[in-house]
Design an enzyme around this catalytic site. Structure first.
Site, mmCIF file in Angstrom:
data_model
loop_
_atom_site.group_PDB
_atom_site.id
_atom_site.type_symbol
_atom_site.label_atom_id
_atom_site.label_comp_id
_atom_site.label_asym_id
_atom_site.label_seq_id
_atom_site.Cartn_x
_atom_site.Cartn_y
_atom_site.Cartn_z
ATOM 1 N N GLY A 173 0.831 -1.206 0.000
ATOM 2 C CA GLY A 173 0.000 0.000 0.000
ATOM 3 C C GLY A 173 0.858 1.246 0.000
ATOM 4 O O GLY A 173 1.835 1.362 -0.745
ATOM 5 N N GLY A 174 0.506 2.165 0.894
ATOM 6 C CA GLY A 174 1.193 3.455 0.938
ATOM 7 C C GLY A 174 2.676 3.338 1.230
ATOM 8 O O GLY A 174 3.455 4.246 0.928
ATOM 9 N N GLY A 408 21.607 7.677 -33.436
ATOM 10 C CA GLY A 408 21.147 8.427 -32.272
ATOM 11 C C GLY A 408 21.882 8.007 -31.015
ATOM 12 O O GLY A 408 22.119 8.815 -30.102
ATOM 13 N N ALA A 409 22.261 6.732 -30.973
ATOM 14 C CA ALA A 409 22.944 6.235 -29.778
ATOM 15 C C ALA A 409 24.313 6.896 -29.617
ATOM 16 O O ALA A 409 24.797 7.073 -28.499
ATOM 17 C CB ALA A 409 23.069 4.718 -29.836
HETATM 18 C C1 HXC Z 1 -3.167 -2.305 10.994
HETATM 19 C C2 HXC Z 1 -2.142 -4.310 10.466
HETATM 20 C C3 HXC Z 1 -1.993 -3.887 9.106
HETATM 21 C C4 HXC Z 1 -2.465 -2.585 8.755
HETATM 22 C C5 HXC Z 1 -1.154 -5.855 9.318
HETATM 23 N N1 HXC Z 1 -1.626 -5.533 10.530
HETATM 24 N N2 HXC Z 1 -1.377 -4.880 8.433
HETATM 25 N N3 HXC Z 1 -2.716 -3.523 11.371
HETATM 26 N N4 HXC Z 1 -3.056 -1.825 9.706
HETATM 27 N N5 HXC Z 1 -2.332 -2.134 7.521
HETATM 28 C C6 HXC Z 1 -1.551 -6.325 11.736
HETATM 29 C C7 HXC Z 1 -2.446 -7.554 11.732
HETATM 30 O O1 HXC Z 1 -3.728 -7.223 12.187
HETATM 31 C C8 HXC Z 1 -1.721 -8.474 12.710
HETATM 32 O O2 HXC Z 1 -1.976 -8.059 14.032
HETATM 33 C C9 HXC Z 1 -0.286 -8.166 12.440
HETATM 34 O O3 HXC Z 1 -0.262 -6.885 11.837
HETATM 35 C C10 HXC Z 1 0.355 -9.164 11.530
HETATM 36 O O4 HXC Z 1 -0.434 -9.290 10.348
HETATM 37 P P1 HXC Z 1 -0.762 -10.695 9.664
HETATM 38 O O5 HXC Z 1 -1.814 -10.450 8.654
HETATM 39 O O6 HXC Z 1 -1.048 -11.706 10.737
HETATM 40 O O7 HXC Z 1 0.633 -11.072 9.003
HETATM 41 P P2 HXC Z 1 0.926 -11.831 7.641
HETATM 42 O O8 HXC Z 1 0.050 -13.049 7.548
HETATM 43 O O9 HXC Z 1 2.391 -12.018 7.594
HETATM 44 O O10 HXC Z 1 0.458 -10.866 6.466
HETATM 45 C C11 HXC Z 1 1.157 -9.626 6.265
HETATM 46 C C12 HXC Z 1 0.329 -8.737 5.304
HETATM 47 C C13 HXC Z 1 -1.098 -8.588 5.799
HETATM 48 C C14 HXC Z 1 0.347 -9.356 3.892
HETATM 49 C C15 HXC Z 1 1.078 -7.398 5.213
HETATM 50 O O11 HXC Z 1 -1.078 -8.258 7.185
HETATM 51 C C16 HXC Z 1 -1.877 -7.563 5.067
HETATM 52 O O12 HXC Z 1 -2.350 -7.841 3.937
HETATM 53 N N6 HXC Z 1 -2.042 -6.392 5.672
HETATM 54 C C17 HXC Z 1 -2.793 -5.311 5.068
HETATM 55 C C18 HXC Z 1 -2.047 -4.764 3.874
HETATM 56 C C19 HXC Z 1 -2.766 -3.613 3.217
HETATM 57 O O13 HXC Z 1 -3.834 -3.782 2.638
HETATM 58 N N7 HXC Z 1 -2.217 -2.413 3.355
HETATM 59 C C20 HXC Z 1 -2.739 -1.294 2.713
HETATM 60 C C21 HXC Z 1 -3.322 -0.390 3.723
HETATM 61 S S1 HXC Z 1 -4.000 0.992 2.866
HETATM 62 P P3 HXC Z 1 -1.816 -9.008 15.298
HETATM 63 O O14 HXC Z 1 -2.403 -8.252 16.437
HETATM 64 O O15 HXC Z 1 -2.574 -10.276 14.958
HETATM 65 O O16 HXC Z 1 -0.364 -9.256 15.476
HETATM 66 C C22 HXC Z 1 -2.676 1.898 2.420
HETATM 67 C C23 HXC Z 1 -2.985 3.088 1.533
HETATM 68 C C24 HXC Z 1 -2.096 4.240 1.858
HETATM 69 O O17 HXC Z 1 -1.580 1.640 2.748
HETATM 70 C C25 HXC Z 1 -1.923 5.091 0.642
HETATM 71 C C26 HXC Z 1 -1.043 6.260 0.927
HETATM 72 C C27 HXC Z 1 -0.611 6.900 -0.367
#
Ligand code: HXC
Length: 519
Positions: A173-174, A408-409
């Site tokens: 994501g971000g 050109g290169a």
């Molecule tokens: C809050 C998060 C989180 C998030 C993970 N966690 N991502 N908490 N916000 N974005 C937390 C989980 O709840 C979990 O908490 C712990 O971190 C570990 O995550 P798991 O899923 O158990 O780990 P894993 O199986 O290794 O998977 C990792 C992952 C997955 C692939 C990164 O967590 C995931 O898909 N996360 C979301 C990714 C995402 O969609 N991000 C985009 C956000 S929007 P606990 O308490 O169980 O330890 C964004 C837009 C911004 O970023 C744009 C700005 C320009």
């Protein structure tokens, strides 16, 4: 009753211990079982021993939604501070996946912004070690604001201090845009990945089934997308690579790269180069050999080795001083320039120019790659990036044409006309508007058509005449486009002499807000 000083210190130590435990022992153990280092271990390996000084260890988030008041962790998921690498100051942040998935909150962003601001103020590189699930979903818009504050700082710091990113786990994501705005990104072969939207969203939107590695693993980004520059098999090696990269760079855009003394003599003759160019122009040779043989101690750090390998870019030293080397690679696509290699080369040239790193360009290029794939992919716009980058570069520019330099290169590859300071050619150089075959096909088409004898014989004769009269270094040398024709074994000597002569070069571009490179 007031605490004694001893008790206060004990409290501090207990709190520090808690902060160092990140998201807790259980989560730490889980990561370790996945073969991952912790955020702090990474910093220990990156920085000189005992040099790390931490900031904001006790900072916590302010979120009170989704029950977050019960999920507070000291440091809030990112370790920040400063230290040294080979004795030189650097600022660092290292994301801790064990705290809420390393996700970025408002306070987490504040911690990163603090070290970024200090890095710019004090003129030292910033290194970010990424391991994060992206925006902290519980914080919503505040997390987006935090990201954007970081992106803004990445842009302002660009060209002022070196910025390097390491990717050690998810960068989702971000989280991806800060590394994308930095100068160099290093990944780990397995277990590090970067994508804007993960496999689940991809499935929902495009119905593609894709794994995290297929979507954004190290192989994808170092070979196909060009988003990352290098990858290493282990986290330890990736951290070592970041240290090595920095050794070629200055601390900031007002300084020069560190001088690294060497026993490799400046006047070393490289005799193998007198026999490296094959007799047939259609046979390749390895340009990396020319690089390894000529740089100090054979020490060359290639950047983006697996992306567009028809162009080699990387860092080396001549006579103890850092240079950026850009070289066509005849072993891949005969060393042509194309979309990807132009983008790769232009960005590297701009990095070197921004940080006062002289450019050494080694040329063996048959031209730009023809075809619809290239034209439709924007080879005009992308090739123009290389032109633009070389033209605006004011650092010392030394060019050696080893063999082909066509069309050109020729213009693009740091030619005299783009302010090349010293342009040399080997006697084997062929500098012309196009190769003999193409030129004869156009210039002698009618003659060949009307020829009563064997047309193949006539074509061969005309091609030979063209090669002798035009595809050589002397036509360009007569006009001063080439400063000298040098014997290949003297290449190191001549490059070092040229760079020494150019050491105090002063050049500037017209005053402007900024140019408009064809992005
Ligand atoms: C809050 C998060 C989180 C998030 C993970 N966690 N991502 N908490 N916000 N974005 C937390 C989980 O709840 C979990 O908490 C712990 O971190 C570990 O995550 P798991 O899923 O158990 O780990 P894993 O199986 O290794 O998977 C990792 C992952 C997955 C692939 C990164 O967590 C995931 O898909 N996360 C979301 C990714 C995402 O969609 N991000 C985009 C956000 S929007 P606990 O308490 O169980 O330890 C964004 C837009 C911004 O970023 C744009 C700005 C320009």
């Amino acid at each position: 009753m007031m605490k004694s000083e001893k008790e206060s210190i004990e409290t501090l130590m207990a709190l520090r211990k808690k902060a160092r435990a990140g998201g807790g022992l259980e989560r730490m153990e889980k990561r370790r079982s996945q073969g991952k280092l912790s955020a702090r271990e990474r910093l220990e390996l990156l920085l000189d021993e005992n040099s790390f000084e931490e900031f904001d260890m006790f900072k916590t988030h302010r979120c009170r939604d989704f029950g977050m008041e019960k999920q507070e962790f000291f440091g809030d998921g990112v370790v920040t501070g400063y230290g040294t690498i080979e004795g030189r100051l650097v600022y660092v942040f290292s994301q801790d996946f064990t705290v809420l998935g390393g996700s970025l909150s408002e306070t987490y962003a504040e911690k990163i912004c603090k070290v970024m601001d200090m890095a710019v103020k004090n003129g030292a590189p910033i290194i970010g070690l990424n391991d994060s699930g992206g925006a902290r979903i519980q914080e919503g818009i505040e997390s987006l604001a935090g990201y954007t504050d970081i992106f803004f700082r990445n842009v302002m710091a660009s060209g002022v201090i070196p910025q390097i990113s390491g990717i050690f786990g998810p960068c989702a994501g971000g989280a991806v845009y800060s590394p994308a705005l930095t100068d160099f990104t290093v990944m780990v072969d397995k277990g590090s990945y970067m994508f804007l939207t993960g496999p689940k969203v991809v499935k929902a939107v495009t119905h593609e089934d894709v794994t995290v590695d297929e979507l954004g693993g190290a192989e994808v980004h170092t070979m196909k997308s060009g988003v990352a520059h290098c990858s290493e098999a282990t986290e330890e090696e990736a951290l070592q690579l970041i240290r090595r990269m920095l050794s070629f760079m200055p601390q900031n855009n007002l300084q020069s790269s560190p001088y690294v003394p060497t026993d490799d003599p400046d006047d070393r003759s490289v005799d193998v180069l007198d026999e490296i160019v094959p007799d047939s122009p259609n046979v390749a040779y390895d340009m990396k050999e020319v690089i390894f043989q000529t740089v100090d101690d054979g020490d060359f750090l290639e950047i983006q080795p697996n992306y567009a390998p028809n162009l080699i870019v990387g860092f080396g030293r001549y006579g103890g001083n850092s240079v950026g080397i850009v070289a066509n690679q005849p072993t891949h696509l005969a060393g042509v320039l194309d979309n990807d290699s132009s983008i790769k080369g232009a960005r590297f040239v701009r990095f070197c120019d921004a940080f006062n790193i002289p450019l050494v360009t080694l040329v063996d290029v048959p031209g730009f790659l023809p075809g619809t794939a290239q034209e439709h992919g924007g080879v005009i716009r992308n090739g123009a990036k290389m032109l633009y980058a070389y033209a605006e570069a004011t650092v010392p520019k030394v060019t050696v044409i080893t063999r082909k330099s066509y069309g050109g290169a020729y213009c693009v590859m740091s030619s005299k006309h783009l302010r090349g300071d010293i342009n040399y050619a080997w006697p084997t150089a062929e500098i012309a508007v196009m190769g003999a075959k193409g030129a004869v096909e156009i210039l002698h088409a009618r003659e060949v058509k009307n020829y009563e004898g064997d047309p193949a014989e006539l074509i061969q004769k005309r091609e030979q005449e063209y090669s002798e009269n035009f595809a050589n270094p002397y036509v360009a040398a007569k006009r001063g486009y080439i400063d000298d024709i040098i014997r290949p074994h003297r290449t190191r000597i001549r490059i070092i002499k040229a760079l020494t002569m150019l050491a105090n070069k002063q050049d500037a571009n017209p005053p402007k807000k900024h140019g408009n490179i064809p992005l």
